[in-house]
Design an enzyme around this catalytic site. Structure first.
Site, short mmCIF file in Angstrom:
data_model
loop_
_atom_site.label_atom_id
_atom_site.label_comp_id
_atom_site.label_asym_id
_atom_site.label_seq_id
_atom_site.Cartn_x
_atom_site.Cartn_y
_atom_site.Cartn_z
N GLU A 98 7.08 -23.59 -34.83
CA GLU A 98 5.83 -23.98 -35.46
C GLU A 98 5.13 -25.07 -34.65
OE1 GLU A 98 5.49 -23.69 -39.97
OE2 GLU A 98 7.42 -24.68 -39.67
N ASP A 130 11.84 -24.20 -46.76
CA ASP A 130 10.45 -23.85 -46.49
C ASP A 130 10.33 -22.60 -45.63
OD1 ASP A 130 7.62 -24.30 -46.58
OD2 ASP A 130 7.73 -25.07 -44.54
N LYS A 158 5.66 -18.48 -52.37
CA LYS A 158 6.99 -19.02 -52.10
C LYS A 158 6.86 -20.52 -51.82
CE LYS A 158 6.64 -20.32 -47.79
NZ LYS A 158 7.10 -21.60 -47.25
N HIS A 199 10.67 -17.02 -45.28
CA HIS A 199 10.14 -16.24 -44.17
C HIS A 199 11.22 -15.59 -43.29
CE1 HIS A 199 6.47 -17.89 -45.47
NE2 HIS A 199 6.42 -18.96 -44.71
N ASP A 244 5.44 -13.57 -50.45
CA ASP A 244 5.70 -14.37 -49.26
C ASP A 244 4.59 -14.02 -48.28
OD1 ASP A 244 6.53 -15.40 -46.81
OD2 ASP A 244 8.65 -15.02 -47.20
N HIS A 245 3.64 -14.93 -48.10
CA HIS A 245 2.46 -14.60 -47.29
C HIS A 245 2.82 -14.24 -45.85
CE1 HIS A 245 2.86 -19.05 -46.82
NE2 HIS A 245 2.67 -18.74 -45.57
N LYS A 299 9.57 -27.63 -36.29
CA LYS A 299 8.25 -28.17 -35.98
C LYS A 299 8.32 -29.02 -34.72
CE LYS A 299 6.35 -28.13 -40.62
NZ LYS A 299 5.34 -27.11 -40.27
#
Length: 328
Positions: A218, A237, A150, A242, A179-180, A328
């Site tokens: 994050e 992103d 992704k 996710h 999608d990891h 972030k």
């Protein structure tokens, strides 16, 4: 990875974006662990990216990554066996050089029967078509499989264009879009927590739940990813990949089986039931200093934080607000 009757065949993995953040933090350490656990005992990895490295430079980078991120770390013996499996070809060397390296890796397993060939695309969406063209030019499409990370495209139009271009070169059975994030144990446990738990499933609905919050803060910085992030942002992103995927696990109906197609069907029902997101229900932000990073425009309005409220218009979740946040 190409198993028949529990026999693990030798594998050649071509890792595109081999010097990128995902490869360093996840893919190379993960492949290292697979070999150490004996799950892929015969493996060759051909790394390629825009960085002008040689094989020794790539091996040094991979060792540093595995030492930092591989669970349990590395030892001299364990690393020696994995290091010998690594080779590197810069993208600038052209498709012929890549083809030569891949065939040389496969030749190391000559006489062992079937050898799997897997292409892992750890590249930005804008580079995906170039990689597929490179595979076609290198003659590395036949009897291979392709894993695409992704985000798949940057919007619906580009995703459809990318899909059509893929099908000109590859059969659908060769393509794996992943999608990891859904490989994380906590994400996978949601399904067992919901559907194998007689205590929670009966009350998992709007009659007993006031609202849902899903947060993914994050701590990881951008490092050298600022150029990628500038054209992507937190929404593309993290949210539409996710966060929406995790949300679907939380709110979907029970699948007919715990297998990919059945789970995808239920997730798609969730997305079709989503109410349009209102601009008044979205908050976007940017951390101080983001515009000073290399590759970021001085007047950038790319969000590094986003919070939004969404709703699912079905019998189970009607009227229950779902709050998604990441930054972030």
């Amino acid at each position: 990875m190409g198993t028949t009757d529990d026999v693990v065949h030798p594998q050649v993995v071509v890792l595109f974006g081999a010097t990128g953040d995902l490869a360093r933090r996840k893919l190379l350490p993960g492949l290292f662990r697979l070999t150490q656990k004996g799950l892929v005992p015969s493996l060759r990895i051909v790394g390629t990216s825009l960085d002008d490295l040689d094989t020794d430079g790539f091996r040094a980078m991979a060792k540093e990554s595995c030492a930092e991120f591989a669970k349990g770390g590395i030892t001299d013996d364990s690393w020696a066996s994995f290091e010998s499996a690594l080779t590197y070809v810069p993208t600038g060397a052209g498709p012929e050089k890549l083809s030569d390296s891949v065939h040389a890796a496969r030749d190391e397993f000559s006489g062992t029967g079937e050898v799997g060939l897997l292409h892992y695309l750890s590249v930005p969406p804008k580079a995906a078509l170039n990689v597929i063209k490179q595979l076609e030019d290198a003659g590395l499409v036949e009897h291979s499989r392709v894993i695409m990370e992704k985000p798949f495209g940057t919007d619906l139009t580009s995703a459809k264009k990318l899909n059509a271009a893929l099908h000109e070169v590859l059969d659908e059975s060769q393509i794996f879009r992943i999608d990891h994030f859904l490989g994380k144990e906590a994400a996978q446990n949601i399904l067992a927590f919901r559907f194998a738990n007689g205590l929670f499933e009966p009350i998992w609905n709007r009659n007993f739940i006031d609202h849902i919050q899903i947060d993914i803060p994050e701590t990881l910085g951008l490092d050298e990813r600022a150029n990628f992030y500038e054209s992507t942002g937190a929404y593309k992103d993290m949210v539409v990949t996710h966060l929406f995927q995790v949300m679907a696990f939380v709110v979907m109906e029970p699948p007919t089986a715990l297998e990919p197609r059945a789970i995808s069907e239920e997730k798609n029902k969730v997305f079709r039931s989503m109410l349009p997101v209102k601009c008044s229900d979205v908050v976007r932000g940017q951390f101080t200093g983001y515009r000073d990073l290399p590759g970021v425009a001085k007047d950038s309005d790319t969000e590094t934080f986003i919070a939004l409220r969404v709703g699912i218009d079905n019998w189970r979740w009607a009227g229950v607000p779902i709050y998604l946040r990441t930054g972030k």
